[in-house]
Design an enzyme around this catalytic site. Structure first.
Site, PDB file in Angstrom:
ATOM      1  N   LYS A  50       5.919   5.694  -1.073  1.00 32.26           N
ATOM      2  CA  LYS A  50       6.692   6.510  -0.143  1.00 32.26           C
ATOM      3  C   LYS A  50       8.195   6.325  -0.334  1.00 32.26           C
ATOM      4  O   LYS A  50       8.985   7.071   0.236  1.00 32.26           O
ATOM      5  CB  LYS A  50       6.294   6.197   1.299  1.00 32.26           C
ATOM      6  CG  LYS A  50       4.938   6.775   1.674  1.00 32.26           C
ATOM      7  CD  LYS A  50       4.615   6.556   3.143  1.00 32.26           C
ATOM      8  CE  LYS A  50       3.287   7.232   3.504  1.00 32.26           C
ATOM      9  NZ  LYS A  50       2.898   6.980   4.905  1.00 32.26           N
ATOM     10  N   HIS A 105       0.804  -1.230   0.000  1.00 34.65           N
ATOM     11  CA  HIS A 105       0.000   0.000   0.000  1.00 34.65           C
ATOM     12  C   HIS A 105       0.832   1.272   0.000  1.00 34.65           C
ATOM     13  O   HIS A 105       0.419   2.283  -0.559  1.00 34.65           O
ATOM     14  CB  HIS A 105      -0.982   0.005   1.179  1.00 34.65           C
ATOM     15  CG  HIS A 105      -0.357   0.111   2.533  1.00 34.65           C
ATOM     16  ND1 HIS A 105       0.264  -0.949   3.162  1.00 34.65           N
ATOM     17  CD2 HIS A 105      -0.259   1.158   3.394  1.00 34.65           C
ATOM     18  CE1 HIS A 105       0.707  -0.571   4.331  1.00 34.65           C
ATOM     19  NE2 HIS A 105       0.420   0.717   4.504  1.00 34.65           N
TER      20      HIS A 105
END
Length: 337
Positions: free
Chosen positions: A199, A195
């Site tokens: 990042k 998910h």
């Protein structure tokens, strides 16, 4: 360094100290500054590229549509993120995930590009060369290289999110009379660990910053779902495998939409209610619960009870009430300790 750049340097000095590669251009996309990481990755010294067009490293391997989308966003003074295939000074091809953010200084617009290499290890390190067919194993390997974990706590968070997702999706399926296909359930479980892969391209100074983020930092953070999808598309493109393309569809929904809100005030697309895919609605509940109940450098650990109370308070606001109710039953059964 000419006088104009000397005058501008104080505005960008902190950004140039980031551990990620940084390139700063003017409104015409001429390079003003690069940092040491940029020099190391590309092989070009700062004095060799200063004043030249930012596209000096570009190759025909990056789709034209990527540049079109970039120019369209920047022309509207909006941030953009994507994946480039560029060429180093040595001639070696390399892939980078880059976020470009407009930055106004003295009423002039500049562009701050922050990027990270996507392929720092050999191919065999992140894909099972025997292609054993175990999707979960393959996803874990992809995660290990794509997310390039910089904080030991993040790995534990990702594993817990996957474990809690398995509990929640199976309990939810029970409440729905076992209507979900087992293959779909497994895709949700597998995809949940991916998910936050976007990042990997967010500068550490922003990602782990204690306290309130500046507006431009918040904008960069909110690009990570798009970056994550770019990474997954790139991996899928290398595989040239229809089976993986189909399986990755659920993972892409999780990556792209796990920060959407039931009330439509989330990001990146402001979807609301059942416009948000079920798999993303499930992972969003799990993700927030584990984030709250984990100690991080910038926050204290919440109790499970306090986290559950927040989830309940956010029913029909941030979260799907039905999924929260199912998650609460796991807590009541002592499965979240």
């Amino acid at each position: 360094m000419d006088n104009a750049n000397k005058r501008l340097l104080p505005y960008f000095e902190q950004l140039l100290r980031l551990s990620d590669a940084v390139i700063i251009t003017d409104s015409r996309h001429h390079i003003c500054f690069v940092n040491e990481t940029y020099e190391r990755i590309t092989g070009f010294a700062a004095h060799e590229v200063t004043g030249r067009k930012a596209g000096l490293l570009r190759t025909k391997h990056t789709p034209a549509e990527t540049y079109q989308h970039m120019h369209h966003a920047l022309s509207r003074n909006e941030p953009w993120s994507g994946v480039f295939t560029n060429r180093k000074r040595s001639g070696q091809l390399w892939h980078s995930s880059i976020t470009i953010t407009p930055y106004v200084v003295e009423e002039q617009t500049y562009y701050v590009g922050v990027f990270r290499e996507l392929e720092q290890l050999q191919r065999g390190h992140y894909l099972d060369e025997q292609r054993a067919g175990n999707l979960q194993s393959s996803l874990l390997k992809v995660l290990a290289i794509s997310c390039e974990i910089r904080d030991p706590g993040i790995e534990n968070h990702l594993i817990r999110v996957q474990q809690l997702t398995e509990l929640l999706v199976n309990r939810y399926n029970e409440t729905q009379g076992q209507k979900l296909l087992q293959s779909y359930i497994q895709q949700i479980i597998n995809g949940s660990i991916l998910h936050d892969i976007g990042k990997s391209a967010i500068p550490e100074g922003i990602l782990y910053k204690p306290g309130t983020l500046a507006p431009y930092e918040r904008t960069i953070i909110e690009m990570h779902p798009y970056i994550g999808v770019d990474i997954l598309d790139k991996i899928n493109g290398e595989l040239h495998d229809e089976l993986f393309e189909d399986e990755f569809a659920v993972a892409k929904n999780i990556i792209l939409h796990h920060h959407e809100r039931w009330d439509g005030n989330g990001y990146p697309m402001k979807l609301k209610q059942t416009e948000i895919p079920l798999e993303a609605r499930i992972v969003s509940v799990v993700d927030v619960f584990d984030a709250l109940t984990s100690k991080r450098p910038y926050k204290e650990k919440w109790t499970a009870k306090a986290a559950i109370e927040l989830l309940i308070e956010q029913k029909n606001k941030q979260f799907d009430a039905e999924i929260v109710d199912v998650f609460v039953t796991l807590y009541e059964d002592g499965l979240l300790d």
